[in-house]
Design an enzyme around this catalytic site. Structure first.
Site, PDB file in Angstrom:
ATOM      1  N   GLU A 125       0.799  -1.233   0.000  1.00 48.67           N
ATOM      2  CA  GLU A 125       0.000   0.000   0.000  1.00 48.67           C
ATOM      3  C   GLU A 125       0.830   1.279   0.000  1.00 48.67           C
ATOM      4  OE1 GLU A 125      -3.266   0.080   2.738  1.00 48.67           O
ATOM      5  OE2 GLU A 125      -4.214  -1.654   1.815  1.00 48.67           O
ATOM      6  N   GLU A 154      -5.253  -8.585   0.222  1.00 45.96           N
ATOM      7  CA  GLU A 154      -6.037  -8.247   1.413  1.00 45.96           C
ATOM      8  C   GLU A 154      -7.484  -8.005   1.013  1.00 45.96           C
ATOM      9  OE1 GLU A 154      -4.582  -5.150   4.062  1.00 45.96           O
ATOM     10  OE2 GLU A 154      -2.509  -5.720   3.637  1.00 45.96           O
TER      11      GLU A 154
HETATM   12  C1  BGP Z   1      -4.581  -2.142   5.026  1.00 46.91           C
HETATM   13  C2  BGP Z   1      -3.203  -2.481   5.538  1.00 46.91           C
HETATM   14  C3  BGP Z   1      -3.154  -3.526   6.598  1.00 46.91           C
HETATM   15  C4  BGP Z   1      -4.369  -3.616   7.494  1.00 46.91           C
HETATM   16  C5  BGP Z   1      -5.677  -3.337   6.790  1.00 46.91           C
HETATM   17  C6  BGP Z   1      -6.843  -3.105   7.724  1.00 46.91           C
HETATM   18  O1  BGP Z   1      -4.615  -0.820   4.641  1.00 46.91           O
HETATM   19  O2  BGP Z   1      -2.362  -2.927   4.489  1.00 46.91           O
HETATM   20  O3  BGP Z   1      -1.931  -3.411   7.274  1.00 46.91           O
HETATM   21  O4  BGP Z   1      -4.208  -3.037   8.708  1.00 46.91           O
HETATM   22  O5  BGP Z   1      -5.614  -2.246   5.918  1.00 46.91           O
HETATM   23  O6  BGP Z   1      -6.806  -1.785   8.183  1.00 46.91           O
HETATM   24  P1  BGP Z   1      -7.028  -1.365   9.677  1.00 46.91           P
HETATM   25  O7  BGP Z   1      -6.020  -2.140  10.452  1.00 46.91           O
HETATM   26  O8  BGP Z   1      -6.782   0.094   9.738  1.00 46.91           O
HETATM   27  O9  BGP Z   1      -8.426  -1.732  10.010  1.00 46.91           O
END
Ligand code: BGP
Length: 454
Positions: free
Chosen positions: A156, A354
């Site tokens: 990201e 993801e």
């Molecule tokens: C993405 C990231 C992850 C993860 C996910 C969920 O942006 O790559 O590292 O954390 O989001 O986000 P959050 O943890 O803010 O709910």
């Protein structure tokens, strides 16, 4: 019918799952020294995977995973620029254990956790970080290149750039932010070049967070706004990784923000000569844009919040979509729209690294966790993914977030994503015991039937 090689997987990242943040020679990363986000504890113990990895991998095997997407901690492998044998040992054991269960290791080399010493020297704002990154990656390829077939460069990068305050705890001028972004793009290209020159037997690609941007209405101004938002949020990153060039509409915005990076001829050459083999992307939901009048403020938020650039676009609410309890909208069909947009532009194989739902799960007295809301979310996304594959879009695999509960970027462990529950809360580490959630059994069935039973 999906190919029998389809990689049904699940994801984590080092700083969010490992713990052991100062053990066995590891240097702190920026995540270990940052100010703890409001309302969360000192989260560095994370899910203590560093001490539970064997048990965790056994559970991943029971879940039926064909792939496990995780990140390697740069500061564990190369603290202060020097190879740490204990760090190498940890990832060697982890990778070997995965392979012994026929679980494909899918590795991200950098997921939001720059070594603190590099950050003190200017981090990604310092051109020298490009070479440090190249040395680190070359070491990884030489050490693990025969065992790891799927590599991702930077997780990201677009969110790190646009929502750096939330992820990293910093905020600089747009000029500085996009110079850093440029160095990351050059670093990524350089590393893809090293990988290809080394003839390692695998593939390498970027892993941005991509989402289709819908126009708020059918008027042309809103359509144009949606295109600008998408160029700035999505295509800037993928045009660079796939074509080695800067996206035109994104560049126009950078000029207006007085944030055009300094790009040398050598940078251009490195970017153009070194591009990716496939596209990994994270998908959580979509965005919506409307035309923006000059002078309206730039909004900021987390990685899924809308934001605007005066004169180009403003974010608009999409009232047609339901939301998670943490306020992220849910748009399964948007996954299909997004995947088609990516594939039509780039014609590269895709891998979802993801996708998932953060919720406040409850561990019942009998050790069960009834996360039917997560099953609903994943089910709908898998259905759309199957339709997209049937449309002809080539997908390598699907790795939802997350394999096991871990720490959210800024909302602690109360916001859980895993198939496996970790018994700790934000302010009490409890016993860290692992419990299988209902979604664990659901995903197990999906994988066993190769996606036939959803
Ligand atoms: C993405 C990231 C992850 C993860 C996910 C969920 O942006 O790559 O590292 O954390 O989001 O986000 P959050 O943890 O803010 O709910």
């Amino acid at each position: 019918m999906l190919s029998k090689d389809f990689l049904w997987g699940a994801s984590t990242s080092a700083y969010q799952v490992e713990g052991g943040w100062n053990e066995d020679g590891k240097e702190p990363s920026v995540q270990d020294v940052r100010t703890v986000p409001e309302n969360t504890s000192d989260f560095k113990v994370a899910a203590d995977h560093y001490h539970h990895w064997k048990e965790d991998v056994k559970l991943f095997h029971e879940l039926g995973l064909k792939a496990y997407r995780f990140s390697i901690s740069w500061s564990r492998i190369m603290p202060n620029g020097v190879v740490n044998p204990k760090g190498v040992e940890f990832y060697t054991s982890l990778i070997d254990e995965l392979l012994s269960y026929n679980i494909e290791p899918v590795v991200t080399v950098f997921h939001f956790d720059l070594p603190a010493s590099l950050n003190e020297q200017g981090g990604w704002g310092n051109r020298k970080t490009i070479d440090a990154f190249a040395d680190y990656c070359e070491f990884l390829f030489d050490t693990f290149g025969d065992k790891v077939k799927y590599w991702q460069t930077i997780n990201e990068q677009n969110m790190l750039t646009l929502a750096g305050k939330v992820i990293y705890g910093n905020r600089k001028t747009w000029k500085d932010i996009f110079q850093e972004n440029h160095y990351m793009l050059v670093a990524q290209a350089k590393v893809m070049g090293i990988y290809h020159a080394g003839c390692y037997p695998g593939k390498i690609g970027p892993a941005p967070n991509i989402c289709a941007v819908y126009p708020a209405t059918s008027c042309a101004e809103d359509q144009l706004a949606a295109e600008y938002m998408s160029a700035f949020r999505n295509w800037l990153y993928l045009d660079a990784a796939v074509y080695g060039t800067y996206n035109l509409q994104a560049m126009e915005i950078l000029r207006a923000l007085d944030a055009e990076p300094e790009i040398t001829e050598e940078d251009k050459k490195i970017m153009q000569e070194n591009t990716c083999d496939y596209i990994a992307f994270n998908y959580y939901n979509t965005a919506c844009a409307k035309a923006s009048k000059e002078g309206s403020a730039v909004e900021e938020g987390d990685q899924q919040s809308g934001f605007g650039i005066p004169g180009f676009f403003a974010s608009a609410a999409n009232h047609s979509l339901p939301k998670t309890e943490f306020g992220w909208s849910i748009d399964p069909t948007g996954l299909r729209v997004t995947a088609h947009q990516i594939y039509s532009r780039y014609r590269k194989p895709l891998l979802i690294t993801e996708n998932g739902l953060g919720g406040r799960d409850v561990l019942e007295e009998d050790g069960t966790v009834h996360d039917n809301y997560r099953i609903d979310y994943l089910k709908q996304h898998v259905e759309e993914l199957k339709k997209t594959i049937a449309d002809g879009v080539p997908f390598i695999g699907y790795c939802p977030w997350s394999a096991i509960d871990l720490i959210s970027t800024h909302e602690g462990i109360r916001k859980r994503y895993g198939f496996i529950y970790v018994n700790r809360s934000d302010f009490d580490l409890k016993d860290m015991k692992r419990y299988k959630k209902d979604s664990f059994y659901w995903y197990q069935k999906v994988i066993r039937s190769n996606g036939e039973e959803v």
